[in-house]
Design an enzyme around this catalytic site. Structure first.
Site, short mmCIF file in Angstrom:
data_model
loop_
_atom_site.label_atom_id
_atom_site.label_comp_id
_atom_site.label_asym_id
_atom_site.label_seq_id
_atom_site.Cartn_x
_atom_site.Cartn_y
_atom_site.Cartn_z
CG ASP A 168 18.64 17.15 -22.44
OD1 ASP A 168 19.15 16.01 -22.56
OD2 ASP A 168 18.99 17.95 -21.57
CG PHE A 174 13.45 4.24 -23.34
CD1 PHE A 174 14.24 5.31 -22.92
CD2 PHE A 174 12.25 4.53 -23.99
CE1 PHE A 174 13.83 6.62 -23.12
CE2 PHE A 174 11.84 5.85 -24.20
CZ PHE A 174 12.63 6.89 -23.76
NE ARG A 189 10.70 11.62 -25.47
CZ ARG A 189 11.07 10.87 -24.42
NH1 ARG A 189 10.38 9.82 -24.06
NH2 ARG A 189 12.15 11.19 -23.74
P1 ITT Z 1 20.00 11.47 -26.55
O1 ITT Z 1 20.55 12.54 -25.63
O2 ITT Z 1 20.97 10.93 -27.54
O3 ITT Z 1 18.68 11.88 -27.18
P2 ITT Z 1 19.67 9.93 -24.12
O4 ITT Z 1 19.05 8.58 -23.86
O5 ITT Z 1 21.03 10.21 -23.59
O6 ITT Z 1 19.58 10.18 -25.68
P3 ITT Z 1 18.51 12.09 -22.50
O7 ITT Z 1 19.83 12.67 -22.13
O8 ITT Z 1 17.42 13.00 -22.91
O9 ITT Z 1 18.63 11.02 -23.65
O10 ITT Z 1 17.89 11.17 -21.38
C1 ITT Z 1 18.30 11.15 -20.10
C2 ITT Z 1 18.07 9.79 -19.52
O11 ITT Z 1 16.70 9.70 -19.16
C3 ITT Z 1 18.39 8.62 -20.43
O12 ITT Z 1 19.07 7.63 -19.68
C4 ITT Z 1 17.05 8.11 -20.88
O13 ITT Z 1 17.05 6.71 -21.04
C5 ITT Z 1 16.15 8.53 -19.71
N1 ITT Z 1 14.84 8.84 -20.25
C6 ITT Z 1 14.50 9.86 -21.08
N2 ITT Z 1 13.20 9.79 -21.41
C7 ITT Z 1 12.71 8.71 -20.75
C8 ITT Z 1 11.45 8.09 -20.70
O14 ITT Z 1 10.41 8.54 -21.39
N3 ITT Z 1 11.31 7.00 -19.94
C9 ITT Z 1 12.34 6.50 -19.23
N4 ITT Z 1 13.57 7.00 -19.23
C10 ITT Z 1 13.76 8.10 -19.99
#
Ligand code: ITT
Length: 185
Positions: free
Chosen positions: A65, A140, A168
């Site tokens: 998360d 992304f 990460r």
């Molecule tokens: P899951 O919960 O299914 O794992 P998610 O994309 O909804 O996928 P999160 O709730 O953890 O994941 O992510 C919150 C948001 O932050 C989501 O829109 C991601 O694209 C963004 N995000 C997470 N890590 C990122 C990164 O390393 N670089 C850019 N955006 C990121």
């Protein structure tokens, strides 16, 4: 060894494979839901998610998360980052930041791993700034508007470089240390 990554986000799986491949760990993408509680803490979401999925009989898996916490927006989108990305997107964050001099932000990533019946939870952080416009087409999510050095966005740098400094990447190295300490790798 194989570890499942339970996520809807293939971008995360690519980063895990890039970072954990050298330890002989192969990632398997499992695209399924798990209960994400409403709370202000990434760790609480991850802890509850680990418990819910292992109660369903899943083992040897990772959940993640993450969120982007912007100082001038009092931490928004933070734990609402997925919702923020789906609704106002990067353009909306840039609009909210128009005319704002304080561009500081921090990316946080909380990883939960359930392996051999044990749980590990680690959190990595990466400080940086919100750029004035989106840059680059790699990565992304918020990558095009976040810069760790004030110059290049995460979407402009190769994945292996992002992993060295990113939230990460930091969390992944903590996870590797934990897994090593417990004799899993
Ligand atoms: P899951 O919960 O299914 O794992 P998610 O994309 O909804 O996928 P999160 O709730 O953890 O994941 O992510 C919150 C948001 O932050 C989501 O829109 C991601 O694209 C963004 N995000 C997470 N890590 C990122 C990164 O390393 N670089 C850019 N955006 C990121």
């Amino acid at each position: 060894m194989k570890l499942k990554v339970v996520t809807h986000n293939p971008g995360k799986v690519r980063e895990y494979q890039e970072a954990l491949g050298e330890y002989g760990i192969e990632m398997e993408h499992v695209n399924r839901e798990y209960a994400e509680v409403q709370t202000s803490y990434l760790e609480e979401v991850v802890d509850r998610g680990l418990k819910a999925l292992s109660a369903e009989g899943l083992d040897d898996f990772i959940i993640d998360d993450s969120g982007l916490f912007v100082d001038a927006l009092k931490g928004f989108p933070g734990v609402y980052s997925a919702y923020g990305q789906k609704t106002i997107g990067n353009g909306g964050i840039l609009r909210l930041m128009e005319g704002e001099e304080d561009r500081a932000a921090v990316f946080k990533c909380c990883i939960g791993c359930r392996i051999g019946g044990e749980s590990v939870i680690v959190t990595g952080k990466c400080p940086g700034v919100i750029l004035h416009s989106a840059r680059g087409d790699g990565g992304f999510g918020y990558d095009p508007i976040f810069s760790p050095d004030g110059e290049h966005s995460f979407a402009e740098i190769p994945l292996e470089e992002k992993n060295v400094i990113s939230h990460r990447g930091v969390a992944l190295r903590m996870l590797v240390d934990e897994l090593r300490g417990r004799g899993f790798i």
